[in-house]
Design an enzyme around this catalytic site. Sequence first.
Site, short mmCIF file in Angstrom:
data_model
loop_
_atom_site.label_atom_id
_atom_site.label_comp_id
_atom_site.label_asym_id
_atom_site.label_seq_id
_atom_site.Cartn_x
_atom_site.Cartn_y
_atom_site.Cartn_z
N GLY A 4 1.07 -1.07 -0.12
CA GLY A 4 -0.02 0.02 0.17
C GLY A 4 0.79 1.27 -0.03
O GLY A 4 1.94 1.43 0.32
N HIS A 5 0.35 2.49 -0.66
CA HIS A 5 1.11 3.45 -0.72
C HIS A 5 0.65 4.42 0.44
O HIS A 5 -0.57 4.49 0.70
CB HIS A 5 0.77 4.18 -1.92
CG HIS A 5 1.03 3.54 -3.18
ND1 HIS A 5 2.37 3.57 -3.90
CD2 HIS A 5 0.38 2.69 -4.02
CE1 HIS A 5 2.19 2.87 -4.90
NE2 HIS A 5 1.00 2.25 -4.96
N LEU A 6 1.57 5.10 1.18
CA LEU A 6 1.33 6.03 2.13
C LEU A 6 1.02 7.39 1.42
O LEU A 6 0.11 8.05 1.81
CB LEU A 6 2.63 6.25 3.02
CG LEU A 6 3.14 5.14 4.05
CD1 LEU A 6 4.20 5.12 4.74
CD2 LEU A 6 1.79 4.82 4.95
N ALA A 35 6.23 7.49 -6.42
CA ALA A 35 5.44 6.98 -5.35
C ALA A 35 5.41 5.49 -5.24
O ALA A 35 4.76 4.90 -4.07
CB ALA A 35 4.05 7.70 -5.47
#
Length: 382
Positions: A217-219, A235
Amino acid sequence: MSALMSTYVVASLCAVTGVTFFIFGALVQQHISYRKIKSVMVTDPYVYQCRKHIFKALSLLGRVNKGSIVNNAKGKSIVPGENATQGKQFSERQDSISVFDQFILWSRTRAYKAIMYMTSSVGQEGYPHEEIAHVAGIMKYGFPGMDEIHVYKNFILSYDRRNRIAHWVCEHVKDECLKMRDLKTLHKPNEYLMDNTIPPMFSANMRDFRNSDWVGGHLASPQNYKCDVLRFMEAYKFPNIVPINRGLKNHIWLHLENYVREMALKFGSVYVYTGPLFMPQRITFRNWSIRHHVMGMNTVAVPTHFFKVIIRDDQEGGDLPLMEGFVVPNADVDKEMDLRSFLCDVHDIEHFAGLKFCDGYQRDQIDLPVNAPSMTDLRGSD
């Protein structure tokens, strides 16, 4: 005559060779003696008390005169009559170092300066004041922590080497980038990207995510930077990736990311802090414990929760900004739940994350409009 000249030349060369070997032998002997004395000093108090006299007797080049100016390791000067204690300590350190060690230290210092000069002049994009302005533009409301800061084009993060994930990520999401789309961003990379500034032994990799119960998952969401393919690709670097539950990523987390973009479009821009949480669990009535999974051969830590703090300027001209804090569990949460259920006091996030955010007005839970993500956002899930 020529025979006499050749004799003089041979004699001179022999003399120079002899003196050179004599000096070299003396330096080697001094270096060996220094090493032996230092090893004995640890166990023999008498030798430790007499170390100054011993080092002075073994010194080949003599001590530094009291009237001279000696440069210390930080490039500052020690002048007679000024900061005498510091000068005395530095002189003692100099006396306890052999000529070989001094030469090695000097070589390392010169090599370090040369490397720093080359990397700062060749590898840096733009000028230093541009870099400062870039950081100041993203970190308008301050650094919540200062552990291993990494600066990227669209976000800044603090990296946790022990857990192989970020402590926090801060980004400045602007409406101008959300309203545009670079066609190159329609294709996302098949794998996450390594960051060369982080040693591989402290970083996660794709093998850690394979055959696991979690996905990446991306912060900082790449969907916030579809206007620029370079920012979009950035990203996907591993420092921005965390292990997240698939159900959470595709629903509530996407819902929260969509809400951030809505706020940026509505108010022009928002500042967003995102990061992992490791929340304690009750074992008995009086005892609590922090338990979390680790993933892969690199033991990448799997957070128990995630936080997101959204900050925007007060449009009515107030001195303090408006803030909203969210905490979501890293689990398959009911996708029909409203984001209002995950609102959290920013002070509680600070307590459990060990971070400090700026002071601002907490938005009222009732005054928070939340819309469902569109089908376009769902199809753009990463």
